[in-house]
Design an enzyme around this catalytic site. Structure first.
Site, mmCIF file in Angstrom:
data_model
loop_
_atom_site.group_PDB
_atom_site.id
_atom_site.type_symbol
_atom_site.label_atom_id
_atom_site.label_comp_id
_atom_site.label_asym_id
_atom_site.label_seq_id
_atom_site.Cartn_x
_atom_site.Cartn_y
_atom_site.Cartn_z
ATOM 1 N N HIS A 18 0.958 -1.337 0.113
ATOM 2 C CA HIS A 18 0.043 0.014 0.046
ATOM 3 C C HIS A 18 0.941 1.225 -0.116
ATOM 4 O O HIS A 18 1.424 1.519 0.899
ATOM 5 C CB HIS A 18 -1.020 -0.082 1.196
ATOM 6 C CG HIS A 18 -1.568 1.318 1.319
ATOM 7 N ND1 HIS A 18 -3.195 0.967 1.563
ATOM 8 C CD2 HIS A 18 -1.498 2.463 1.232
ATOM 9 C CE1 HIS A 18 -3.807 2.430 1.673
ATOM 10 N NE2 HIS A 18 -2.771 3.179 1.359
ATOM 11 N N HIS A 20 1.355 5.509 -1.674
ATOM 12 C CA HIS A 20 1.000 6.453 -2.405
ATOM 13 C C HIS A 20 2.285 7.135 -2.924
ATOM 14 O O HIS A 20 3.340 7.584 -2.269
ATOM 15 C CB HIS A 20 0.512 7.517 -1.480
ATOM 16 C CG HIS A 20 -0.708 7.056 -0.890
ATOM 17 N ND1 HIS A 20 -2.028 7.215 -1.408
ATOM 18 C CD2 HIS A 20 -1.197 6.621 0.289
ATOM 19 C CE1 HIS A 20 -3.066 6.851 -0.750
ATOM 20 N NE2 HIS A 20 -2.416 6.190 0.407
ATOM 21 N N LEU A 21 2.507 7.257 -4.386
ATOM 22 C CA LEU A 21 3.519 7.715 -5.058
ATOM 23 C C LEU A 21 3.338 9.257 -5.616
ATOM 24 O O LEU A 21 3.952 9.911 -6.066
ATOM 25 C CB LEU A 21 4.050 6.927 -6.201
ATOM 26 C CG LEU A 21 4.776 5.661 -5.917
ATOM 27 C CD1 LEU A 21 5.213 4.995 -6.951
ATOM 28 C CD2 LEU A 21 5.931 5.912 -4.912
ATOM 29 N N ASN A 46 -5.356 7.167 -5.846
ATOM 30 C CA ASN A 46 -6.439 8.381 -5.572
ATOM 31 C C ASN A 46 -5.340 9.760 -5.877
ATOM 32 O O ASN A 46 -5.256 10.744 -5.283
ATOM 33 C CB ASN A 46 -6.331 8.537 -4.129
ATOM 34 C CG ASN A 46 -5.069 8.698 -3.000
ATOM 35 O OD1 ASN A 46 -4.163 8.122 -3.492
ATOM 36 N ND2 ASN A 46 -5.338 9.124 -2.051
ATOM 37 N N LYS A 104 -9.008 -0.550 -5.800
ATOM 38 C CA LYS A 104 -9.342 0.178 -4.505
ATOM 39 C C LYS A 104 -10.646 0.459 -4.303
ATOM 40 O O LYS A 104 -11.266 1.565 -5.081
ATOM 41 C CB LYS A 104 -8.281 1.248 -4.640
ATOM 42 C CG LYS A 104 -8.274 2.110 -3.229
ATOM 43 C CD LYS A 104 -7.762 1.479 -1.893
ATOM 44 C CE LYS A 104 -8.001 2.417 -0.656
ATOM 45 N NZ LYS A 104 -7.033 2.545 0.037
ATOM 46 N N HIS A 141 -10.307 0.679 1.839
ATOM 47 C CA HIS A 141 -10.076 1.677 3.197
ATOM 48 C C HIS A 141 -11.440 1.502 4.090
ATOM 49 O O HIS A 141 -12.311 1.956 3.476
ATOM 50 C CB HIS A 141 -10.196 2.949 2.599
ATOM 51 C CG HIS A 141 -9.809 4.144 3.560
ATOM 52 N ND1 HIS A 141 -8.945 4.730 3.690
ATOM 53 C CD2 HIS A 141 -10.751 4.534 4.525
ATOM 54 C CE1 HIS A 141 -8.780 5.739 4.779
ATOM 55 N NE2 HIS A 141 -9.864 5.490 5.247
ATOM 56 N N HIS A 179 -4.410 -0.631 6.050
ATOM 57 C CA HIS A 179 -3.982 0.014 7.165
ATOM 58 C C HIS A 179 -4.869 -0.081 8.559
ATOM 59 O O HIS A 179 -5.513 0.713 8.925
ATOM 60 C CB HIS A 179 -3.679 1.516 7.029
ATOM 61 C CG HIS A 179 -4.996 2.030 5.893
ATOM 62 N ND1 HIS A 179 -6.243 1.957 6.208
ATOM 63 C CD2 HIS A 179 -4.749 2.690 4.937
ATOM 64 C CE1 HIS A 179 -7.012 2.462 5.198
ATOM 65 N NE2 HIS A 179 -6.105 3.100 4.510
ATOM 66 N N LEU A 224 -5.058 8.987 8.294
ATOM 67 C CA LEU A 224 -6.187 8.140 7.972
ATOM 68 C C LEU A 224 -6.182 6.672 8.025
ATOM 69 O O LEU A 224 -5.471 6.558 6.910
ATOM 70 C CB LEU A 224 -7.519 8.901 7.351
ATOM 71 C CG LEU A 224 -7.813 10.335 7.840
ATOM 72 C CD1 LEU A 224 -8.653 11.129 6.860
ATOM 73 C CD2 LEU A 224 -8.611 10.001 9.157
ATOM 74 N N ASP A 252 1.399 2.636 3.580
ATOM 75 C CA ASP A 252 0.493 3.753 3.353
ATOM 76 C C ASP A 252 1.356 5.180 3.575
ATOM 77 O O ASP A 252 0.993 6.135 3.888
ATOM 78 C CB ASP A 252 -0.468 3.708 4.393
ATOM 79 C CG ASP A 252 -1.631 4.755 3.865
ATOM 80 O OD1 ASP A 252 -1.460 5.331 2.922
ATOM 81 O OD2 ASP A 252 -2.458 5.074 4.921
HETATM 82 O O1 DOR Z 1 -3.366 9.340 6.025
HETATM 83 C C1 DOR Z 1 -3.824 8.962 4.842
HETATM 84 N N1 DOR Z 1 -3.188 9.535 3.649
HETATM 85 N N2 DOR Z 1 -4.919 7.931 4.467
HETATM 86 C C2 DOR Z 1 -5.272 7.645 3.369
HETATM 87 O O2 DOR Z 1 -6.194 6.891 3.337
HETATM 88 C C3 DOR Z 1 -4.890 8.487 2.272
HETATM 89 C C4 DOR Z 1 -3.613 9.089 2.470
HETATM 90 C C5 DOR Z 1 -3.349 10.143 1.215
HETATM 91 O O3 DOR Z 1 -3.570 9.824 -0.016
HETATM 92 O O4 DOR Z 1 -2.780 11.045 1.626
HETATM 93 ZN ZN ZN Z 2 -3.334 4.962 1.625
#
Ligand code: DOR
Ligand code: ZN
Length: 350
Positions: A18, A20-21, A46, A104, A141, A179, A224, A252
């Site tokens: 998991h 985020h790039l 996202n 997702k 999520h 997460h 989150l 995450d």
């Molecule tokens: O803390 C978080 N940041 N939780 C998420 O589900 C998304 C993520 C984000 O894309 O910044």
């Molecule tokens: Zn995430």
């Protein structure tokens, strides 16, 4: 088997299930950090706008590959963002073509860039049924967005209100509860018979809600799902070090610029890509469970996803405390690196 001595640990190369790039300048700054240690990562969709079709996932994969250092063998495992308009045929084709590894599910409004997510879970049932048929896993999520539900209860309530009904209606769907932050989620996964696993982040193994709120507000610990009470953190550590194949690493790691973290309505996310493995080795070492680190970072994830574990290895060494830069510079501005709040003794050998 991992090779362990008091100050040296060799494990199969980890994967991050998991991650985020982002895109553009931010992606160029952060993608090489994960690629330095990890072989593969499940890439969150996202973006703004979100990655909703197979074609968009393929184009995003190409942009990620172009942001990696020359010679990197890192493989981004792409996902599509599920909406109420997702076309099951498009997902099936992207899966058959090897473009996507998972889908997702964001409940609409649950977190960063989730506005296009799902409001009515019955509307996506045909897509979920198709995914079950073709063996395409769903990353979830797991938080309800009902404003009546306390933010610290949103994960537990999601299990009862959303996850249980989905699993009952589509029992063959492989689901990853992402997460997880509560003892409730750990117990739910542990009590399940099949097709359910959970990722655990690095930061949720380290912080509880006091770290965010006691003695002054710490925006860099806000993410989150939000970190919960200490008893929940303890349950997460117990799950991570248990060797149970249903719990594995999904960092995450979610970079936001400091400017966006410090807003009156600041962004959620902890950026752990640079120091995740040092943090994890410390947590497992302190728990007397270094022999279980490889399961968590490198074996349980591929097993659940039906992929082979990586053949090559990394070595972590223990020595004097290692430090990481407090911030990483990106074209969008500085991003603060997660501070575990204790010294880190393990580092990945170059
Ligand atoms: O803390 C978080 N940041 N939780 C998420 O589900 C998304 C993520 C984000 O894309 O910044
Ligand atoms: Zn995430």
């Amino acid at each position: 088997m991992p090779k362990i001595s008091p100050d040296r640990l060799t494990i199969r190369r980890p994967d991050d299930w998991h991650l985020h790039l982002r895109d553009g300048a931010m992606m160029h700054a952060v993608a090489p950090m994960t690629a330095a240690h990890f072989a593969r990562a499940i890439i969150m969709p996202n973006l703004v706008p979100p990655v909703v079709t197979g074609a968009q996932a393929g184009a995003y994969r190409d942009r990620i590959m172009a942001a990696l250092p020359d010679g990197s063998t890192f493989r981004p495992l792409m996902t599509c963002y599920l909406t109420e308009n997702t076309d099951p045929d498009d997902l099936a084709q992207a899966h058959a073509d090897g473009i996507i590894t998972a889908v997702k599910l964001y409940p609409a409004g649950a977190t960063t860039n989730s506005a296009s997510g799902v409001k009515d879970f019955d509307k996506v049932r045909p897509v979920l049924e198709r995914m079950a048929d073709i063996g395409l896993p769903l990353c979830v999520h797991g938080e309800v967005t009902d404003p009546e539900v306390d933010i610290f209860d949103r994960e537990a309530v999601f299990i009862d209100r959303v996850l249980k009904p989905i699993r009952k209606k589509v029992p063959d769907l492989k689901i990853i509860m992402e997460h997880v932050t509560t003892e409730n989620a750990v117990d739910y996964v542990r009590d399940s018979r099949a097709n359910l696993a959970a990722t655990i982040t690095t930061h949720h193994l380290i912080i509880n809600r006091n770290h965010i709120l006691a003695g002054g507000i710490k925006p860099h610990y806000y993410c989150l799902p939000v970190a919960k009470r200490e008893k929940h953190r303890i349950a997460l550590v117990a799950a991570a070090i248990s060797g149970d194949k249903r719990f594995f690493l999904g960092t995450d790691s979610a970079p936001h610029t400091d400017a966006n973290k410090f807003l009156p309505c600041g962004c959620a996310g902890c950026f752990t890509a640079p120091n995740t493995l040092s943090c994890l080795a410390e947590v497992f070492d302190v728990a007397g469970a270094l022999d279980k680190l490889e399961n968590f970072t490198s074996l349980a994830g591929p097993r659940f996803y039906g992929l082979a574990p990586n053949e090559d290895t990394i070595t972590l060494t223990r020595g004097a405390p290692v430090t990481y830069p407090a911030q990483v510079e990106t074209g969008d501005g500085p991003v603060t690196v997660f501070d575990p709040g204790f010294p880190l003794h393990w580092s990945v050998e170059a």
